[in-house]
Design a protein around this motif. Structure first.
Motif: not given
Ligand code: SAH
Ligand code: TYD
Ligand code: ZN
Length: 408
Positions: A317, A365-367, A369, A373, A388, A391, A394, A396, A398
């Motif tokens: 990111y 990024f969202t498509d 997730y 990241a 975000e 993220f 869902s 995700g 970092w």
């Protein structure tokens, strides 16, 4: 130490303390068809044994970095837009309050700071050699000189516009190796009671937070209050104020005035004492920092390889300039990180310098997730994580590597 490595400020001897090896130009995002023509140089930093200025051991020719195609825009972060509006308002309420005042910004980029001053009808000039971003500034009503600020351009400005009440530079002075010429220009252009205010990543914070990726081609200098005080004195200027800033992982805003014109604040001597106490100029501190970078490399590369083995999806990111150092020194390419998302149009559709990770628009990024990241734009963590939120919701996670490798 390579022969001839002397301080760009005082000609003292440089002691090298970190070497990132062969690196590409950090902001040269390559078109897939141009991979063959990339420029590389050796990225290493040293400290001057005399004046303590931390600086690169090798200089990249300025035209290779700052030109029509320079992709970075200040407006890419809402936090930074507010930061610049706020300092502009402060100038309007102080140094620019009188009759026919004049403000100059070095490295005015897309005009994010100066547009507030232009909107207030105050005389101003932005100086920036990068013509593409300069055009964006002009579209906002900002007056721009597309040129490198140095002694010669300062003389021309002085002849045309006269002295400045404020000269401001954000994240620009540290980009300029030839500070001798720049400071001669500042000393000439600054009105008797004017101030030269500049803010750059603070070397004390680089050490404290292990933010080693502040080191890249464009960042030639890594300032401390002590090294800035010594630098200013060479040109009849005095460091009269320092202010810690939270932006870009920790910066200091330095205010300089003609020597004797203003009383230095206590904060200046306090910050210098703090630097001495924490040993920012001591070789053992610098060597410990260098060792820490290698520990972060082992942790991060180990983690990314594990995730790959587990079949997880990982994207990065923020196609930051600073991530060129991370990717190239650590050897992180498209095999470990599928793509980098970034809002900057001039970076999208290109490949990151050296390691050639594809850069895609923010929507990628969202498509959908990814599982993980890698936060290359760690200096904008708060802003990005707020934006975000979905993220993490869902499932995700970092990945960060400054000050340490963490997954959260
Ligand atoms: N001030 C902005 C931009 C920082 S990027 C911000 O903080 O967001 C650094 C900028 O410095 C680039 O736009 C680059 O073109 C400019 N620059 C590099 N050398 C310069 C010089 N000698 N004089 C003026 N600007 C310079
Ligand atoms: P930045 O860390 O400001 O600077 P540098 O390139 O000097 O290391 O760069 C931030 C990059 O991250 C920039 O390319 C814009 C991008 N970005 C996003 O894609 N989304 C965001 O929400 C933010 C704040 C930045
Ligand atoms: Zn020196």
């Amino acid at each position: 130490m390579p022969a001839g490595s002397t301080c760009r400020i005082c000609s003292g001897t440089l002691r090298e303390f970190i070497d990132f090896g062969r690196q590409p130009l950090s902001n040269r995002f390559v078109r897939p068809e141009d991979i063959e023509g990339e420029t590389f140089f050796r990225l290493a930093t040293g400290i001057c044994e005399s004046c303590t200025m931390v600086q690169l051991m090798e200089e990249v020719p300025r035209e290779l970095m700052f030109n029509e195609d320079y992709p970075y825009v200040s407006a890419g972060s809402s936090v930074m837009r507010e930061h610049f509006a706020s300092i502009a308002r402060r100038f309007l309420n102080t140094h620019l309050k009188g009759e026919d005042t004049f403000a100059i910004e070095l490295g005015s980029n897309d005009g994010t700071m100066l547009r507030t001053i232009a909107d207030a009808g105050v005389r101003h000039l932005g100086v920036d050699p990068s013509g593409g971003v300069g055009e964006t500034a002009r579209e906002q009503g900002v007056r721009v000189l597309v040129d490198f600020f140095e002694k010669e351009s300062a003389e021309r400005i002085m002849a045309e516009d006269g002295p400045a009440n404020v000269i401001y530079a954000a994240n620009t002075l540290c980009h300029i190796p030839y500070l001798d010429s720049v400071f001669q220009g500042i000393a000439l252009l600054l009105a008797k009671d004017g101030v030269f205010v500049f803010e750059d990543p603070y070397f004390g914070d680089v050490l404290r937070r292990n933010s080693f990726d502040q080191i890249y081609d464009e960042h030639y200098y890594y300032f401390t209050a002590r090294s800035v005080q010594a630098l200013a004195a060479r040109y009849g200027l005095e460091l009269v104020e320092v202010e810690r800033l939270p932006v870009h992982g920790g910066e200091v805003r330095y205010t300089l005035a003609h020597a004797g014109a203003r009383t230095p604040s206590l904060a200046v001597s306090e910050l210098i004492s703090e630097e001495d106490a924490s040993g920012v100029a001591k070789l053992e501190t610098l060597e410990a920092f260098s060792a820490k970078v290698d520990a972060i490399r082992d942790d991060l590369v180990g983690l990314l390889k594990d995730l790959k083995e587990q079949g997880k999806t990982v994207v990065a990111y923020g196609a930051t300039a600073k991530s060129a150092t991370v990717a190239n020194y650590f050897g992180i390419g498209p095999d470990l990180v599928e793509f980098v998302c970034d809002t900057t149009p001039a970076k999208q559709g290109r490949l990151t310098p050296g390691m050639h990770i594809p850069v895609r628009p923010a929507q990628a990024f969202t498509d959908p997730y990814p599982d993980y990241a890698l936060l290359f734009a760690w200096n904008h963590a708060e802003e990005i994580m707020a934006k975000e939120e979905g993220f993490r919701a869902s499932g995700g996670r970092w990945i960060r590597y400054v000050p340490d490798v963490t997954v959260s």
